[in-house]
Design a protein around this motif. Structure first.
Motif, mmCIF file in Angstrom:
data_model
loop_
_atom_site.group_PDB
_atom_site.id
_atom_site.type_symbol
_atom_site.label_atom_id
_atom_site.label_comp_id
_atom_site.label_asym_id
_atom_site.label_seq_id
_atom_site.Cartn_x
_atom_site.Cartn_y
_atom_site.Cartn_z
ATOM 1 N N MET A 125 -14.075 5.527 -8.632
ATOM 2 C CA MET A 125 -14.395 4.839 -7.387
ATOM 3 C C MET A 125 -15.902 4.669 -7.225
ATOM 4 N N ARG A 179 -0.492 7.855 -6.689
ATOM 5 C CA ARG A 179 -1.810 8.482 -6.561
ATOM 6 C C ARG A 179 -2.084 9.535 -7.639
ATOM 7 N N GLN A 215 0.828 -1.208 0.000
ATOM 8 C CA GLN A 215 0.000 0.000 0.000
ATOM 9 C C GLN A 215 0.862 1.258 0.000
ATOM 10 N N SER A 226 -12.029 9.631 0.132
ATOM 11 C CA SER A 226 -11.192 8.644 -0.551
ATOM 12 C C SER A 226 -10.895 9.045 -1.990
ATOM 13 N N PRO A 245 -12.284 2.337 -3.551
ATOM 14 C CA PRO A 245 -11.091 3.192 -3.561
ATOM 15 C C PRO A 245 -9.790 2.456 -3.277
ATOM 16 N N ALA A 246 -9.806 1.476 -2.347
ATOM 17 C CA ALA A 246 -8.578 0.776 -1.966
ATOM 18 C C ALA A 246 -7.991 -0.040 -3.108
ATOM 19 N N SER A 286 -7.133 8.234 -2.861
ATOM 20 C CA SER A 286 -6.936 7.088 -3.755
ATOM 21 C C SER A 286 -6.488 7.492 -5.145
#
Length: 752
Positions: free
Chosen positions: A448, A432, A425, A458, A702-703, A462
């Protein structure tokens, strides 16, 4: 106890309590208990069988059968009369056991000389822990009083098993709430978390199942019932006039709380020697057993109401309710049988993870978990019976596995995995602000999915280029009444403000199937996923659609507005929805409201039928978003809530990719914008293959944007396309292995 009198029952329970209070191993206690029961019941045999594992019963103690059979005689659920009692959760009373259907002769026990048989489940809250059996040589049918008295004894045995009274030698004599347990559930949301258990409905531990003074226990019961009735009345008084469905539920609570037959049954158990708490729980266990066997949905719901009311009464009696001031741990993992989105949202973003006994991958609890980027495991069977507040817990949402009170070796391996994921991560953060451009120069836009105001920060963190799906139904689901138009205007305006000029695709209300509004009457459909849902509801009940469209138009305040309809199955449905938008635009203009700068009207493509709609549909739609979750389940005829079939079909199946490719071609021919939205868009290898099929826009949680962008920026999309084409031409069912092999030769891991 052959006369079945209440005083004899209390005497036996008193002797049981004294035996359980003595020092000694669990086996010694069980041996004494079987002797006590056989003596009091004046039977030749008393035996106790406990579960060795979820499917196998083991003879753990006996008075009257051959002692050498203890811990050797085992049977599966449904096998023999004992197995039938365990499987049905109901007593069996017969004067001629060998002639009874299902009888299985166990030669090592020497039971062939015993004719009569009475077996009862040892249950706690509907969970069967074992079976209690008495047998006699003479052919006798045990009286109702004897059956009832033995039920009370079985209840006490269940409570004492819960408290660990029978822990000792023997495989079936394990300590509840102490040992490490692993649960294999299903993935509701990917990710890993370590923390401590926080129970949504804390388990009430009955530490005093036996009581000497029935009058005092009945007095305690009456005080608790009065408190319960008062709390229900107060909840009713707080309801607003429009809260019809909540009022119906509370009225059902009130009816049960005032039920004399319910009270009489509990008081009769107290007269037999149970404490007030144990008597309430005995009734609750029997109600839960009935609930599992009732086919009628309405009756099941009423039994669920009774179950909830019993929990409230137990908390009042035991003082183990929320008023005890228990503090949530700093790293809470929520554990519950099930939970709605409103209840989940009340916990806030402090939760590290969620584990449910029930739940579904499409539920809005899962949507909230995805929005918060926390792991969710569903179908973790019986975890609420084992977990206690504060227990260490590790949640692996990727594998659908939960480790409760894990061993040190598991902890070490789990932490290594979490450290590797955290390191990955960190790498994604540096990407980004960079575009997702492949090595051969193809630009893929990454959006997203959202549904809550809490999701929107986010967008910045993200690197999302906008919102490819805003689920508007969550604002309806988290309330106990229909939201007002003004409230929706405010919410939608704040969403657009937070987007700061980036595109937001608002999906109109998608209710039905697993998304039932708490204030709307649920329709009992045989297959809700294929039933009255989404745009079908909107077109049949246009009032809500009108209100939502008006709110969206007003919220735009002169900005661009993007609207899409869910679950469209044919051209006419889209055309009808589009006409609704035009009518509301005309009305809003006539009322003097500021019009959006422009309005784009599109649809989710979630049904195979729409892929083959007339060319005019593709020309009329301003954009199309492929709803991968539903499209896949309908394409493969595999319910995505059914664990037995949903993983059977691969997203990278050659036929499914061919369908995606055909949809993209039709959109390109008509000049219509197309994107892919769903869980699979957030999986790097799947995202790569979708991009190779011609999709230039993907929408995901988003992740997932970082991992997807990382892979896309390191591959040549034209090469990937050739690999996929070759694999399909070779006749393989799925292109996954071919793509993974190609990535390996490139030195690129699809999960990186």
């Amino acid at each position: 106890m052959a006369d079945g009198t209440e005083s004899e029952s209390r005497k036996l329970l008193g002797r049981l309590r004294d035996t359980l209070a003595e020092e000694g191993a669990g086996q010694a206690r069980l041996d004494k208990i079987t002797h006590l029961i056989a003596d009091s019941m004046r039977t030749d045999v008393c035996s106790i069988y406990l579960f060795r594992d979820s499917e196998t019963l083991e003879l753990c103690a006996t008075q009257g059968l051959k002692p050498e059979a203890v811990h050797k005689t085992r049977m599966r659920i449904g096998e023999g009369l004992v197995g039938r009692v365990a499987g049905t959760g109901r007593p069996m009373n017969t004067e001629n056991a060998p002639a009874t259907r299902g009888f299985r002769y166990m030669p090592e026990t020497g039971e062939e000389v015993f004719s009569s048989f009475l077996g009862l489940p040892v249950q706690r809250l509907g969970e069967t822990l074992g079976v209690l059996v008495v047998q006699s040589k003479e052919a006798r049918r045990y009286s109702d009083d004897e059956v009832y008295a033995l039920e009370v004894v079985a209840m006490v045995l269940a409570e004492m098993a819960e408290l660990g009274a029978f822990v000792g030698e023997g495989a079936a004599l394990r300590a509840l709430h102490q040992q490490a347990v692993m649960y294999q559930g299903a993935t509701g949301q990917e990710g890993t978390a370590e923390g401590h258990v926080w129970l949504h409905e804390p388990r009430v531990v009955v530490a005093n199942p036996v009581a000497d003074d029935p009058d005092m226990e009945k007095s305690r019961l009456q005080v608790a019932i009065d408190t319960l009735r008062l709390s229900v009345d107060e909840m009713l008084d707080r309801l607003e006039p429009g809260d019809k469905d909540q009022r119906e539920v509370l009225e059902a609570y009130k009816m049960f709380a005032n039920s004399r037959s319910w009270m009489r049954r509990i008081e009769a158990d107290i007269d037999r020697g149970l404490s007030a708490e144990a008597a309430v729980e005995k009734e609750q266990s029997q109600a839960r057993t009935r609930m599992e066997q009732v086919p009628d949905a309405y009756l099941r719901e009423r039994l669920h109401d009774l179950d909830d009311l019993s929990n409230r009464l137990l908390r009042i009696l035991s003082g183990q309710g929320s008023e005890t001031g228990a503090e949530m741990p700093v790293d809470p993992v929520l554990v519950a049988r099930n939970i709605g989105p409103a209840e989940l949202l009340e916990y806030g973003r402090s939760l590290k993870g969620v584990v449910l006994e029930d739940g579904s991958v499409g539920s809005h609890a899962a949507v909230v978990a995805r929005a918060w980027a926390i792991p969710l495991v569903i179908h973790a069977k019986n975890i609420t019976a084992e977990a206690l507040n504060g227990d260490p817990i590790m949640v692996d949402g990727d594998q659908g596995v939960v480790h409760l009170r894990p061993e040190e070796t598991v902890v070490s391996a789990f932490r290594d995995k979490m450290a590797m994921m955290a390191e990955a991560q960190e790498r994604y953060v540096s990407l980004r602000d960079l575009p997702a451009v492949t090595k051969d120069g193809q630009r893929i836009e990454l959006y997203m999915n959202a549904g809550l105001m809490a999701d929107l920060p986010s967008m910045e963190s993200s690197g999302a280029e906008g919102v490819g799906l805003f689920r508007t139904e969550l604002q309806f689901l988290i309330r106990n009444r229909m939201p007002k138009r003004g409230e929706l205007v405010d919410i939608y305006a704040r969403v657009l403000d937070a987007a700061n000029g980036r595109r937001v695709q608002f999906r109109t209300l998608d209710i039905g199937s697993d998304k039932v509004l708490p204030y709307m009457k649920a329709s009992d459909e045989p297959n809700p996923a294929l039933g009255w849902r989404a745009i079908r509801v909107g077109l049949d009940k246009p009032g809500v659609m009108r209100m939502q469209l008006q709110a969206l138009i007003r919220a735009a305040k002169g900005r661009p507005l993007t609207i899409m309809f869910p679950m469209v199955a044919q051209f006419d449905e889209f055309r009808a929805g589009r006409e609704h938008v035009f009518r509301e635009l005309e009305r809003e203009y006539a009322l003097g409201h500021i019009m959006p700068e422009r309005v784009e009207i599109g649809t989710m493509l979630e049904t195979p039928s729409l892929a083959y709609a007339p060319r005019q549909f593709y020309e009329m739609a301003d954009f199309i978003s492929i709803g991968g979750n539903d499209l896949k389940q309908f394409f493969f005829a595999a319910d995505r809530e059914n664990e037995r079939v949903r993983r059977r079909y691969d997203t990278l199946n050659s036929s499914f990719l061919s369908l995606i490719e055909r949809i993209v071609e039709r959109c390109d021919e008509a000049g219509t914008d197309v994107s892919f939205c769903g869980e699979d868009a957030g999986r790097p290898v799947e995202a790569l293959c979708f991009a190779a099929m011609g999709l230039k826009k993907l929408s995901m949680r988003p992740a997932s944007i970082g991992p997807v962008k990382s892979l896309l920026r390191r591959v040549d999309l034209a090469e990937a396309r050739e690999v996929i084409s070759s694999a399909r031409e070779s006749g393989v069912q799925s292109v996954r292995q071919s793509v993974m092999d190609w990535l390996a030769t490139q030195g690129r891991n699809g999960n990186a």
